[in-house]
Design a protein around this motif. Structure first.
Motif, PDB file in Angstrom:
ATOM      1  N   ALA A 121      55.780  98.107  63.839  1.00  0.00           N
ATOM      2  CA  ALA A 121      54.984  97.534  62.756  1.00  0.00           C
ATOM      3  C   ALA A 121      54.343  96.224  63.209  1.00  0.00           C
ATOM      4  N   PHE A 122      55.104  95.403  63.948  1.00  0.00           N
ATOM      5  CA  PHE A 122      54.548  94.157  64.496  1.00  0.00           C
ATOM      6  C   PHE A 122      53.426  94.456  65.483  1.00  0.00           C
ATOM      7  N   ASP A 123      53.584  95.521  66.270  1.00  0.00           N
ATOM      8  CA  ASP A 123      52.534  95.936  67.202  1.00  0.00           C
ATOM      9  C   ASP A 123      51.255  96.290  66.458  1.00  0.00           C
ATOM     10  N   ARG A 124      51.358  97.064  65.394  1.00  0.00           N
ATOM     11  CA  ARG A 124      50.171  97.445  64.613  1.00  0.00           C
ATOM     12  C   ARG A 124      49.573  96.227  63.915  1.00  0.00           C
ATOM     13  N   PHE A 125      50.424  95.344  63.404  1.00  0.00           N
ATOM     14  CA  PHE A 125      49.940  94.122  62.759  1.00  0.00           C
ATOM     15  C   PHE A 125      49.139  93.268  63.746  1.00  0.00           C
ATOM     16  N   THR A 126      49.663  93.100  64.951  1.00  0.00           N
ATOM     17  CA  THR A 126      48.983  92.293  65.963  1.00  0.00           C
ATOM     18  C   THR A 126      47.666  92.939  66.387  1.00  0.00           C
ATOM     19  N   ALA A 127      47.686  94.268  66.583  1.00  0.00           N
ATOM     20  CA  ALA A 127      46.489  94.978  67.045  1.00  0.00           C
ATOM     21  C   ALA A 127      45.357  94.912  66.032  1.00  0.00           C
ATOM     22  N   ILE A 128      45.691  94.926  64.734  1.00  0.00           N
ATOM     23  CA  ILE A 128      44.649  94.967  63.699  1.00  0.00           C
ATOM     24  C   ILE A 128      44.283  93.572  63.209  1.00  0.00           C
ATOM     25  N   CYS A 129      45.266  92.706  63.039  1.00  0.00           N
ATOM     26  CA  CYS A 129      45.012  91.384  62.465  1.00  0.00           C
ATOM     27  C   CYS A 129      44.670  90.326  63.510  1.00  0.00           C
ATOM     28  N   LEU A 217      57.184  96.510  55.169  1.00  0.00           N
ATOM     29  CA  LEU A 217      56.315  96.542  53.995  1.00  0.00           C
ATOM     30  C   LEU A 217      55.373  95.339  53.978  1.00  0.00           C
ATOM     31  N   ILE A 218      55.902  94.146  54.272  1.00  0.00           N
ATOM     32  CA  ILE A 218      55.071  92.938  54.312  1.00  0.00           C
ATOM     33  C   ILE A 218      53.988  93.061  55.381  1.00  0.00           C
ATOM     34  N   SER A 219      54.352  93.607  56.542  1.00  0.00           N
ATOM     35  CA  SER A 219      53.360  93.752  57.620  1.00  0.00           C
ATOM     36  C   SER A 219      52.217  94.665  57.187  1.00  0.00           C
ATOM     37  N   TYR A 220      52.527  95.716  56.431  1.00  0.00           N
ATOM     38  CA  TYR A 220      51.460  96.625  56.004  1.00  0.00           C
ATOM     39  C   TYR A 220      50.633  96.044  54.865  1.00  0.00           C
ATOM     40  N   VAL A 221      51.228  95.192  54.067  1.00  0.00           N
ATOM     41  CA  VAL A 221      50.436  94.468  53.062  1.00  0.00           C
ATOM     42  C   VAL A 221      49.418  93.569  53.753  1.00  0.00           C
ATOM     43  N   LEU A 222      49.848  92.875  54.801  1.00  0.00           N
ATOM     44  CA  LEU A 222      48.940  92.010  55.568  1.00  0.00           C
ATOM     45  C   LEU A 222      47.903  92.830  56.325  1.00  0.00           C
ATOM     46  N   ILE A 223      48.319  93.978  56.861  1.00  0.00           N
ATOM     47  CA  ILE A 223      47.375  94.858  57.552  1.00  0.00           C
ATOM     48  C   ILE A 223      46.311  95.354  56.587  1.00  0.00           C
ATOM     49  N   LEU A 224      46.739  95.787  55.405  1.00  0.00           N
ATOM     50  CA  LEU A 224      45.794  96.290  54.401  1.00  0.00           C
ATOM     51  C   LEU A 224      44.830  95.193  53.977  1.00  0.00           C
ATOM     52  N   HIS A 225      45.343  93.982  53.785  1.00  0.00           N
ATOM     53  CA  HIS A 225      44.492  92.855  53.420  1.00  0.00           C
ATOM     54  C   HIS A 225      43.458  92.585  54.509  1.00  0.00           C
ATOM     55  N   VAL A 227      42.345  94.778  56.790  1.00  0.00           N
ATOM     56  CA  VAL A 227      41.425  95.920  56.899  1.00  0.00           C
ATOM     57  C   VAL A 227      40.365  95.877  55.810  1.00  0.00           C
ATOM     58  N   LEU A 228      40.753  95.470  54.608  1.00  0.00           N
ATOM     59  CA  LEU A 228      39.799  95.437  53.493  1.00  0.00           C
ATOM     60  C   LEU A 228      38.702  94.397  53.687  1.00  0.00           C
ATOM     61  N   THR A 229      38.917  93.444  54.590  1.00  0.00           N
ATOM     62  CA  THR A 229      37.881  92.444  54.873  1.00  0.00           C
ATOM     63  C   THR A 229      36.842  92.954  55.868  1.00  0.00           C
ATOM     64  N   ARG A 236      37.081 100.442  58.972  1.00  0.00           N
ATOM     65  CA  ARG A 236      38.292 100.378  58.148  1.00  0.00           C
ATOM     66  C   ARG A 236      39.120 101.643  58.317  1.00  0.00           C
ATOM     67  N   PHE A 237      38.438 102.795  58.266  1.00  0.00           N
ATOM     68  CA  PHE A 237      39.128 104.072  58.416  1.00  0.00           C
ATOM     69  C   PHE A 237      39.760 104.191  59.802  1.00  0.00           C
ATOM     70  N   LYS A 238      39.030 103.762  60.823  1.00  0.00           N
ATOM     71  CA  LYS A 238      39.540 103.835  62.194  1.00  0.00           C
ATOM     72  C   LYS A 238      40.783 102.956  62.369  1.00  0.00           C
ATOM     73  N   SER A 239      40.763 101.772  61.764  1.00  0.00           N
ATOM     74  CA  SER A 239      41.909 100.868  61.864  1.00  0.00           C
ATOM     75  C   SER A 239      43.139 101.459  61.189  1.00  0.00           C
ATOM     76  N   LEU A 240      42.937 102.025  59.997  1.00  0.00           N
ATOM     77  CA  LEU A 240      44.069 102.611  59.276  1.00  0.00           C
ATOM     78  C   LEU A 240      44.603 103.861  59.966  1.00  0.00           C
TER      79      LEU A 240
END
Length: 313
Positions: A121-129, A217-225, A227-229, A236-240
């Motif tokens: 989850a941290f890996d995905r958070f770092t890659a997207i955010c 869960l917190i990491s995906y809330v931040l990821i979603l936030h 992505v929505l920007t 957005r679709f590619k990131s998700l």
């Protein structure tokens, strides 16, 4: 199994539970269970082989996937001998030392899988955010340190309550509730003071599995936030899309745990077969499904499999 038959077993031997009432069907039940274990072992070995031999997969995301596959492989190896031993009619007994060792690995590997999912989850958070600093944050040294921390947390913290199991007096009938040994199952049979083990186990679950799930869960809330920007709908679709496999793996791991907990807590009136079945789902479902999920949903692994099988043909 009757109490009389249990009385023939010495104080250092326990009887594992297969599927009560279905003993005559064990030869048939052994076929799907043997196939499942074969898929667990071969699927995770195949994922590890592909990641090791394909240079393009030598990236942080796939290093964590290799940790997950190794954890699932070890989980399958730690229970295969007792589950299939019962169904094949080889043995339904297990010694105290072997039972404690199996308990150590089952709970340690379960905690380790939770830690690996958090790292992913941290890996995905770092890659997207924070994509520009992705390679500088997740260096090989840092990944190794994270892996060592996960292993240390998983096995060091459970050592104390597991070792104490060796010194308990087990005066109740030595019949375990599952086809493998669990900490709470042995506590149920003990007549010694188990308060330390009970409170320690609860605190450990809160500090590992529950905390990991909250952080995921917190990491995906931040990821979603984040992505929505992104302005582009395609981006957005590619990131998700890069998170789908991990989300599936998280659900595959936590849903059986929740189900088994609910059955133990509120399902006392249910058939023993339900308890045994939920225990086997908890042990086998994640190791079985994770290789399938990542083979189907991860383009790099899927294309590598396609090239490999095309070359074989």
């Amino acid at each position: 199994m009757s109490v009389q038959s249990v009385s023939k077993v010495n104080n250092f031997t326990f009887l594992l539970t297969g599927f009560p009432g279905l003993e005559q069907e064990y030869p048939w039940l052994s076929i799907p269970f043997s196939c499942i274990y074969a898929m667990v072992l071969s699927g995770n070995c195949l994922v590890l082989h592909v990641i090791r031999t394909e240079p393009s997969l030598h990236q942080p995301m796939f290093y964590f996937l290799a940790m997950l596959a190794l954890t699932d492989l070890c989980m399958g190896l730690s229970t295969v001998h007792t589950v299939l031993g019962i169904l094949w009619g080889l043995s339904q007994e297990i010694g105290l030392d072997a039972c404690i060792a199996q308990t150590f690995f089952v709970h340690g590997l379960s905690c380790m899988e939770s830690g690996v999912l958090l790292a992913m989850a941290f890996d995905r958070f770092t890659a997207i955010c924070n994509p520009l600093r992705y390679t500088s944050i997740l260096t090989n040294t840092r990944i190794i340190n994270m892996g060592m921390a996960i292993v240390g947390r998983s096995f060091l913290f459970i050592t104390a309550p597991i070792v104490r199991l060796k010194f308990f007096h087990y005066c109740r009938p030595h019949i375990l509730s599952h086809s493998f040994c669990l900490h709470q199952d042995l506590l149920r049979l003990a007549c010694s003071d188990i308060r330390f083990n009970s409170f320690y186990a609860l605190a450990l679950v809160i500090c590992t599995l529950l905390l990991d799930s909250v952080l995921i869960l917190i990491s995906y809330v931040l990821i979603l936030h984040s992505v929505l920007t992104i302005a582009s709908r395609e981006e957005r679709f590619k990131s998700l899309q890069t998170c789908v496999s991990h989300i599936c793996a998280v659900l595959v791991f936590y849903i059986p745990i929740i189900g088994l907990t609910m059955v133990h807590r509120f399902g006392k009136h249910l058939s023993p077969v339900v308890h045994v079945l939920m225990g086997n789902i908890y042990i086998l479902f994640p190791p079985l499904m994770n290789p399938i999920i990542y083979s189907v949903k991860t383009q790099q692994i899927r294309s590598r499999f396609q090239r490999w099988f095309t070359k074989q043909n």
